[in-house]
Design a protein around this motif. Structure first.
Motif, PDB file in Angstrom:
ATOM      1  N   GLY A 157       2.077   3.866  14.578  1.00 28.48           N
ATOM      2  CA  GLY A 157       2.546   2.560  14.141  1.00 28.48           C
ATOM      3  C   GLY A 157       2.172   2.232  12.716  1.00 28.48           C
ATOM      4  N   PHE A 158       2.855   1.201  12.179  1.00 34.18           N
ATOM      5  CA  PHE A 158       2.666   0.847  10.769  1.00 34.18           C
ATOM      6  C   PHE A 158       1.223   0.470  10.461  1.00 34.18           C
ATOM      7  CE2 PHE A 158       2.185  -2.280   7.441  1.00 34.18           C
ATOM      8  CZ  PHE A 158       2.811  -1.660   6.372  1.00 34.18           C
ATOM      9  N   GLU A 159       0.630  -0.398  11.271  1.00 36.61           N
ATOM     10  CA  GLU A 159      -0.707  -0.902  10.956  1.00 36.61           C
ATOM     11  C   GLU A 159      -1.716   0.231  10.838  1.00 36.61           C
ATOM     12  OE1 GLU A 159      -1.563  -3.835  10.032  1.00 36.61           O
ATOM     13  OE2 GLU A 159       0.371  -4.798  10.390  1.00 36.61           O
ATOM     14  N   GLN A 160      -1.664   1.197  11.771  1.00 38.67           N
ATOM     15  CA  GLN A 160      -2.593   2.327  11.716  1.00 38.67           C
ATOM     16  C   GLN A 160      -2.318   3.191  10.492  1.00 38.67           C
ATOM     17  OE1 GLN A 160      -5.222   2.828  13.356  1.00 38.67           O
ATOM     18  NE2 GLN A 160      -5.047   2.178  15.480  1.00 38.67           N
ATOM     19  N   GLU A 202      -5.419  17.669  -1.347  1.00 39.61           N
ATOM     20  CA  GLU A 202      -5.164  17.337   0.058  1.00 39.61           C
ATOM     21  C   GLU A 202      -5.028  15.829   0.256  1.00 39.61           C
ATOM     22  OE1 GLU A 202      -7.606  19.268  -0.966  1.00 39.61           O
ATOM     23  OE2 GLU A 202      -7.170  21.265  -0.143  1.00 39.61           O
ATOM     24  N   ALA A 203      -5.910  15.070  -0.379  1.00 43.95           N
ATOM     25  CA  ALA A 203      -5.843  13.614  -0.254  1.00 43.95           C
ATOM     26  C   ALA A 203      -4.538  13.085  -0.843  1.00 43.95           C
ATOM     27  CB  ALA A 203      -7.044  12.970  -0.941  1.00 43.95           C
ATOM     28  N   SER A 204      -4.115  13.652  -1.971  1.00 45.48           N
ATOM     29  CA  SER A 204      -2.853  13.229  -2.587  1.00 45.48           C
ATOM     30  C   SER A 204      -1.666  13.516  -1.669  1.00 45.48           C
ATOM     31  CB  SER A 204      -2.649  13.948  -3.923  1.00 45.48           C
ATOM     32  OG  SER A 204      -3.495  13.429  -4.917  1.00 45.48           O
ATOM     33  N   ALA A 205      -1.647  14.707  -1.092  1.00 44.23           N
ATOM     34  CA  ALA A 205      -0.545  15.067  -0.194  1.00 44.23           C
ATOM     35  C   ALA A 205      -0.502  14.141   1.014  1.00 44.23           C
ATOM     36  CB  ALA A 205      -0.691  16.521   0.242  1.00 44.23           C
ATOM     37  N   LEU A 206      -1.673  13.824   1.545  1.00 44.30           N
ATOM     38  CA  LEU A 206      -1.747  12.931   2.699  1.00 44.30           C
ATOM     39  C   LEU A 206      -1.268  11.528   2.317  1.00 44.30           C
ATOM     40  CD1 LEU A 206      -2.617  12.381   5.631  1.00 44.30           C
ATOM     41  CD2 LEU A 206      -4.948  11.999   4.772  1.00 44.30           C
ATOM     42  N   ALA A 207      -1.704  11.037   1.162  1.00 47.48           N
ATOM     43  CA  ALA A 207      -1.306   9.703   0.714  1.00 47.48           C
ATOM     44  C   ALA A 207       0.206   9.623   0.514  1.00 47.48           C
ATOM     45  CB  ALA A 207      -2.031   9.354  -0.585  1.00 47.48           C
ATOM     46  N   MET A 208       0.778  10.645  -0.101  1.00 44.04           N
ATOM     47  CA  MET A 208       2.230  10.634  -0.331  1.00 44.04           C
ATOM     48  C   MET A 208       3.001  10.684   0.978  1.00 44.04           C
ATOM     49  SD  MET A 208       2.782  12.858  -3.843  1.00 44.04           S
ATOM     50  CE  MET A 208       1.779  14.266  -3.365  1.00 44.04           C
ATOM     51  N   HIS A 209       2.510  11.475   1.925  1.00 42.51           N
ATOM     52  CA  HIS A 209       3.162  11.583   3.232  1.00 42.51           C
ATOM     53  C   HIS A 209       3.180  10.228   3.937  1.00 42.51           C
ATOM     54  CE1 HIS A 209       3.033  13.448   7.539  1.00 42.51           C
ATOM     55  NE2 HIS A 209       4.169  12.870   7.286  1.00 42.51           N
ATOM     56  N   ILE A 210       2.024   9.578   3.985  1.00 43.30           N
ATOM     57  CA  ILE A 210       1.944   8.287   4.674  1.00 43.30           C
ATOM     58  C   ILE A 210       2.793   7.240   3.956  1.00 43.30           C
ATOM     59  CG2 ILE A 210       0.414   6.426   5.419  1.00 43.30           C
ATOM     60  CD1 ILE A 210      -1.864   8.513   5.462  1.00 43.30           C
ATOM     61  N   ALA A 211       2.631   7.170   2.633  1.00 45.27           N
ATOM     62  CA  ALA A 211       3.322   6.135   1.857  1.00 45.27           C
ATOM     63  C   ALA A 211       4.830   6.244   1.978  1.00 45.27           C
ATOM     64  CB  ALA A 211       2.897   6.220   0.395  1.00 45.27           C
ATOM     65  N   ALA A 212       5.347   7.467   1.920  1.00 44.39           N
ATOM     66  CA  ALA A 212       6.793   7.658   2.035  1.00 44.39           C
ATOM     67  C   ALA A 212       7.308   7.207   3.402  1.00 44.39           C
ATOM     68  CB  ALA A 212       7.143   9.125   1.795  1.00 44.39           C
ATOM     69  N   SER A 213       6.487   7.367   4.428  1.00 42.17           N
ATOM     70  CA  SER A 213       6.936   7.024   5.785  1.00 42.17           C
ATOM     71  C   SER A 213       6.932   5.529   6.045  1.00 42.17           C
ATOM     72  CB  SER A 213       6.061   7.737   6.826  1.00 42.17           C
ATOM     73  OG  SER A 213       4.756   7.181   6.861  1.00 42.17           O
ATOM     74  N   ILE A 214       6.151   4.749   5.277  1.00 43.05           N
ATOM     75  CA  ILE A 214       6.063   3.307   5.545  1.00 43.05           C
ATOM     76  C   ILE A 214       6.556   2.446   4.372  1.00 43.05           C
ATOM     77  CG2 ILE A 214       4.207   3.562   7.230  1.00 43.05           C
ATOM     78  CD1 ILE A 214       2.207   2.717   5.124  1.00 43.05           C
ATOM     79  N   GLY A 215       6.944   3.070   3.258  1.00 45.40           N
ATOM     80  CA  GLY A 215       7.581   2.337   2.172  1.00 45.40           C
ATOM     81  C   GLY A 215       6.662   1.548   1.273  1.00 45.40           C
ATOM     82  N   VAL A 216       5.515   2.131   0.937  1.00 48.71           N
ATOM     83  CA  VAL A 216       4.589   1.492   0.007  1.00 48.71           C
ATOM     84  C   VAL A 216       4.092   2.525  -0.999  1.00 48.71           C
ATOM     85  CG1 VAL A 216       3.830  -0.263   1.665  1.00 48.71           C
ATOM     86  CG2 VAL A 216       2.604   1.911   1.521  1.00 48.71           C
ATOM     87  N   PRO A 266       5.631  -4.196   3.264  1.00 52.07           N
ATOM     88  CA  PRO A 266       7.087  -4.260   3.422  1.00 52.07           C
ATOM     89  C   PRO A 266       7.617  -5.657   3.725  1.00 52.07           C
ATOM     90  CG  PRO A 266       6.252  -2.291   4.462  1.00 52.07           C
ATOM     91  CD  PRO A 266       5.054  -3.072   4.036  1.00 52.07           C
ATOM     92  N   GLN A 267       6.918  -6.421   4.570  1.00 51.17           N
ATOM     93  CA  GLN A 267       7.398  -7.772   4.865  1.00 51.17           C
ATOM     94  C   GLN A 267       7.331  -8.674   3.630  1.00 51.17           C
ATOM     95  OE1 GLN A 267       4.786  -6.243   6.287  1.00 51.17           O
ATOM     96  NE2 GLN A 267       3.216  -7.672   7.019  1.00 51.17           N
ATOM     97  N   GLU A 268       6.346  -8.429   2.765  1.00 53.65           N
ATOM     98  CA  GLU A 268       6.250  -9.173   1.514  1.00 53.65           C
ATOM     99  C   GLU A 268       7.406  -8.799   0.585  1.00 53.65           C
ATOM    100  OE1 GLU A 268       3.025 -10.917   0.016  1.00 53.65           O
ATOM    101  OE2 GLU A 268       3.055 -11.500   2.126  1.00 53.65           O
ATOM    102  N   GLN A 269       7.764  -7.524   0.582  1.00 49.69           N
ATOM    103  CA  GLN A 269       8.900  -7.083  -0.234  1.00 49.69           C
ATOM    104  C   GLN A 269      10.172  -7.806   0.180  1.00 49.69           C
ATOM    105  OE1 GLN A 269       9.241  -2.755  -0.287  1.00 49.69           O
ATOM    106  NE2 GLN A 269       7.028  -2.516  -0.142  1.00 49.69           N
TER     107      GLN A 269
END
Length: 392
Positions: A67-70, A103-117, A269-272
């Protein structure tokens, strides 16, 4: 929260804070407090290595669809780690072509792309969406200055949001609706709370401790091969909703519009969605100007416009307060005492200090409705409305 995510979260809430705090104590003991080179290298190595092990495991685990929050919370933890590496000189956009924390960068990009931030920590991670455990929320350090900064930023943001919510309801009801006067009053109380919260912050927050021990965690840094600016306390929709609904700032004004576009992915996203919708709306100031010729003697017009103009005044006073206190006292004045070699990487937003100060001055003057010949402000419109009350 699965075990791998929970272990990383626990490290961020405990040892991560202690390691950063130990490094801050060592930096403070130097004559040049801004220097991080050659100081606490063994502590830095531990911080980078442990964070790397956590992010490797999380990257290998992949998306667990919790989920988004996690996902947003995990992104915040990764972002805090990357920001700490930047603060301690373990990454440097002036010298690196890409993030050393791969590794941290790849993880951050993966998460961010999936939730739109944006793929780094944002203001929401430390203020409005920073879940406390046993009374303690996530921070970089255990220093009093950081807690003071986060606490009062959070209070101010939440109050701005209440003011924005009230104005959005006026937009639905119309400026002449009897309930709109109550909503203007609710917005006034919320903005007064912002002012008083800021006043307390600027009384309690030590300028040097902020400048040297808090501000550096908000610097721009790489995520992958792209440099992202630091988090900003204005990275939420509410303050811009107030700007635009009051008619003090306009989305179609080039400089202000660029600022809105630039900050979208730094918001939830809701703020956007709220901000995008607000950009399409007619301001309340325009509504008053349209009805003024025929309604300016009406009782409702006089009462409602007085309340509206009080909101414009308060918003301008807060902009002045921010500029004179936070910008001048906590950035400009300490920077004047800083060693020359550190000035290149001073600001969190990327531009050099002089450019940043000019853009902040322009924004203040828009929000305060000052008379300017070189930028668009609402000075003329405010003057016209005041004359309908006999104030000018």
């Amino acid at each position: 929260m699965n075990d791998t995510v929970a272990a990383f979260d626990d490290w961020i809430r405990t040892d991560f804070i202690e390691l950063n705090s130990e490094l801050e104590r060592r930096y403070r003991q130097q004559q040049d407090r801004a220097n991080v080179v050659g100081v606490g290298d063994e502590v830095k190595a531990q911080l980078e290595a442990v964070g790397c092990e956590h992010t490797k495991l999380l990257l290998a685990q992949g998306n667990t669809d919790e989920g988004f929050e996690q996902a947003f919370d995990l992104l915040g933890n990764v972002g805090l780690y990357l920001a700490a590496c930047r603060r301690h000189g373990l990454s440097d956009p002036d010298n690196d072509r890409t993030s050393p924390q791969a590794e941290a960068s790849a993880l951050a990009m993966h998460i961010a792309a999936s939730i739109g931030v944006v793929p780094r920590f944002a203001t929401a991670h430390l203020c409005t969406h920073n879940r406390a455990v046993n009374g303690h929320y996530k921070r970089f350090t255990n220093l009093a200055a950081e807690q003071c900064f986060i606490d009062y930023n959070s209070k101010g943001i939440l109050a701005f949001k209440r003011a924005a919510e009230a104005l959005l309801k006026v937009l639905s009801l119309g400026i002449s609706h009897p309930i709109s006067l109550n909503l203007f009053d609710a917005a006034k109380h919320a903005l007064e709370e912002v002012y008083h919260s800021n006043d307390t912050l600027f009384t309690q927050l030590d300028p040097d401790d902020f400048f040297y021990g808090v501000r550096p965690y908000y610097k721009p840094h790489h995520v992958g091969s792209q440099v992202y600016r630091g988090a900003n306390a204005g990275d939420f929709a509410g303050i811009n909703v107030i700007d635009m609904l009051l008619g003090l700032c306009k989305a179609n004004e080039p400089a202000y519009g660029r600022m809105l576009v630039e900050k979208f992915l730094y918001m939830m996203p809701q703020e956007q969605r709220i901000l995008r919708d607000c950009m399409r709306q007619q301001s309340l100031m325009t509504e008053f100007l349209e009805v003024a010729p025929k309604q300016h003697h009406s009782r409702w017009y006089q009462q409602h416009l007085q309340a509206f103009l009080k909101l414009c005044q308060l918003h301008g006073e807060i902009a002045n307060q921010h500029h004179q206190q936070l910008v001048q006292r906590y950035i400009v004045q300490p920077a004047a005492q800083m060693e020359q070699q550190h000035l290149q990487q001073l600001t969190a937003s990327g531009p050099q200090l002089a450019g940043l100060l000019q853009s902040l001055t322009d924004l203040r003057d828009r929000r305060a409705g000052y008379q300017r010949d070189d930028i668009v402000t609402s000075y003329r419109e405010l003057s016209l409305l005041r004359r309908t009350l006999g104030e000018d």
